[in-house]
Design a protein around this motif. Structure first.
Motif, PDB file in Angstrom:
ATOM      1  N   ILE A 214       5.183  76.985 179.329  1.00 61.01           N
ATOM      2  CA  ILE A 214       4.298  78.158 179.403  1.00 61.01           C
ATOM      3  C   ILE A 214       4.660  79.013 180.609  1.00 61.01           C
ATOM      4  O   ILE A 214       4.685  80.245 180.530  1.00 61.01           O
ATOM      5  CB  ILE A 214       2.825  77.715 179.464  1.00 61.01           C
ATOM      6  N   ALA A 215       4.945  78.371 181.742  1.00 58.09           N
ATOM      7  CA  ALA A 215       5.296  79.103 182.961  1.00 58.09           C
ATOM      8  C   ALA A 215       6.521  79.983 182.729  1.00 58.09           C
ATOM      9  O   ALA A 215       6.590  81.126 183.206  1.00 58.09           O
ATOM     10  CB  ALA A 215       5.537  78.133 184.110  1.00 58.09           C
ATOM     11  N   ARG A 216       7.485  79.462 181.997  1.00 59.85           N
ATOM     12  CA  ARG A 216       8.675  80.262 181.692  1.00 59.85           C
ATOM     13  C   ARG A 216       8.333  81.422 180.764  1.00 59.85           C
ATOM     14  O   ARG A 216       8.906  82.519 180.871  1.00 59.85           O
ATOM     15  CB  ARG A 216       9.758  79.371 181.067  1.00 59.85           C
ATOM     16  N   ARG A 217       7.415  81.191 179.847  1.00 59.68           N
ATOM     17  CA  ARG A 217       7.043  82.239 178.888  1.00 59.68           C
ATOM     18  C   ARG A 217       6.242  83.368 179.536  1.00 59.68           C
ATOM     19  O   ARG A 217       6.207  84.482 179.008  1.00 59.68           O
ATOM     20  CB  ARG A 217       6.207  81.635 177.759  1.00 59.68           C
ATOM     21  N   ILE A 218       5.565  83.092 180.640  1.00 56.91           N
ATOM     22  CA  ILE A 218       4.755  84.123 181.299  1.00 56.91           C
ATOM     23  C   ILE A 218       5.613  85.330 181.646  1.00 56.91           C
ATOM     24  O   ILE A 218       5.189  86.481 181.489  1.00 56.91           O
ATOM     25  CB  ILE A 218       4.060  83.550 182.552  1.00 56.91           C
ATOM     26  N   GLY A 219       6.828  85.073 182.117  1.00 59.47           N
ATOM     27  CA  GLY A 219       7.737  86.179 182.431  1.00 59.47           C
ATOM     28  C   GLY A 219       8.064  87.012 181.216  1.00 59.47           C
ATOM     29  O   GLY A 219       8.159  88.250 181.299  1.00 59.47           O
ATOM     30  N   GLN A 220       8.213  86.369 180.067  1.00 63.31           N
ATOM     31  CA  GLN A 220       8.496  87.097 178.837  1.00 63.31           C
ATOM     32  C   GLN A 220       7.295  87.944 178.407  1.00 63.31           C
ATOM     33  O   GLN A 220       7.462  89.075 177.939  1.00 63.31           O
ATOM     34  CB  GLN A 220       8.864  86.121 177.731  1.00 63.31           C
ATOM     35  N   VAL A 221       6.086  87.391 178.562  1.00 64.71           N
ATOM     36  CA  VAL A 221       4.877  88.153 178.230  1.00 64.71           C
ATOM     37  C   VAL A 221       4.824  89.428 179.054  1.00 64.71           C
ATOM     38  O   VAL A 221       4.531  90.515 178.533  1.00 64.71           O
ATOM     39  CB  VAL A 221       3.611  87.295 178.479  1.00 64.71           C
TER      40      VAL A 221
END
Length: 231
Positions: A214-221
C-alpha cells in the motif's frame, strides 16, 4: 369483499411504511452530510462485548493526505471516478473467489463501506446488501466525495474498540493523524479489512507485506491524481 378490504388495508400500510423509510433515510443521510455520526451499530455491538468505544473525529482537511491516499490505494482505486459501485472490481473479486484463492476478496467500494458502517450493521444477507445499495446511492447523491472519505476515515474500525484514522494513529503511533507518514497510513489501511485480527504497530506476515505494498501505491495515487476529488 372482506378479503379485498384487508388486501387494500395491508397495501396502504406497506406504502406508508415505505414512504416513512424513504423519507427517514433521506433525512438521516442529510444530517450526516453536516454532522459527525455520534455512534454506529458496530460501535454499540462491540461496546456490548466489552471492547468500549475509542474515537476522536478529525476533519479530512486536518488529516495527512497520506491517509486518504492509503485508503484509495488499499480499498478503492476508482473512488473518484465511480458513482458508488465499481462493477469491474466486483467482477474481478467474484472470479478470484471462484478460482479458490486463499484470501477471499471483496468488491465493495469506500462508498459502500461508508454506507454500511454509518447506517447499517456488519453481518447479514441480501437484506443488508439491499439496504447498503440504497444508502450508497443516497450518499453519492447527497454528499461530495470529500465527505464520504471523511466519514469513512472517522468511523471505520482501526483496532479493537478503536474507530477512525485519528484514534488509530494515536493508538499505534502516539501522534494524531495530521502527522501520518506514508508507511504509517499504509499500516492503518492494511488493518481496515480485519481490525480484530491485525495490528498496525510491528505488523508481521501478510499485514506487513500488504502495508508495504500500500505504501508503494500511495505514490501512484498521488502521481496519477486518483485522489483529485478530495482536493
Amino acid at each position: 369483499m372482506a378479503k379485498q378490504t384487508v388486501a387494500r388495508s395491508v397495501s396502504r400500510w406497506i406504502i406508508k411504511g415505505l414512504l416513512i423509510f424513504v423519507i427517514g433515510s433521506i433525512v438521516w443521510v442529510g444530517l450526516y452530510r453536516f454532522l459527525p455520526p455520534p455512534v454506529t451499530v458496530t460501535m454499540l455491538a462491540n461496546a456490548v462485548d466489552g471492547r468500549g468505544i475509542t474515537k476522536d473525529w478529525m476533519s479530512l482537511d486536518a488529516m495527512s493526505p497520506n491517509m486518504a491516499r492509503a485508503a484509495i490505494a488499499a480499498e478503492d482505486g476508482n473512488f473518484c471516478s465511480h458513482f458508488g459501485f465499481d462493477f469491474k472490481a466486483m467482477q474481478k473479486a467474484f472470479k478470484s473467489n471462484l478460482q479458490g484463492e486463499r484470501r477471499i476478496r471483496g468488491g465493495s467500494t469506500i462508498s459502500q463501506q461508508t454506507a454500511k458502517n454509518a447506517f447499517l450493521w456488519q453481518n447479514g444477507g441480501y437484506l443488508r446488501k439491499g439496504l447498503e445499495a440504497w444508502f450508497t446511492l443516497l450518499i453519492e447523491l447527497m454528499w461530495p466525495k470529500h465527505r464520504i472519505m471523511e466519514v469513512y476515515l472517522n468511523i471505520a474500525e482501526t483496532g479493537l474498540g478503536t474507530y477512525g484514522a485519528n484514534a488509530g494513529s494515536m493508538r499505534y503511533f502516539k501522534h494524531d493523524a495530521s502527522r501520518l507518514s506514508r508507511a504509517e497510513a499504509a499500516r492503518i489501511a492494511a488493518v481496515l479489512p480485519l481490525p480484530k485480527k491485525r495490528a498496525a504497530i510491528a505488523p508481521t506476515g501478510f499485514t506487513r507485506r500488504y502495508g508495504d505494498k500500500i505504501a508503494r501505491r500511495i505514490g501512484q495515487v498521488q502521481r496519477y491524481g486518483l485522489d483529485s476529488c478530495l482536493k
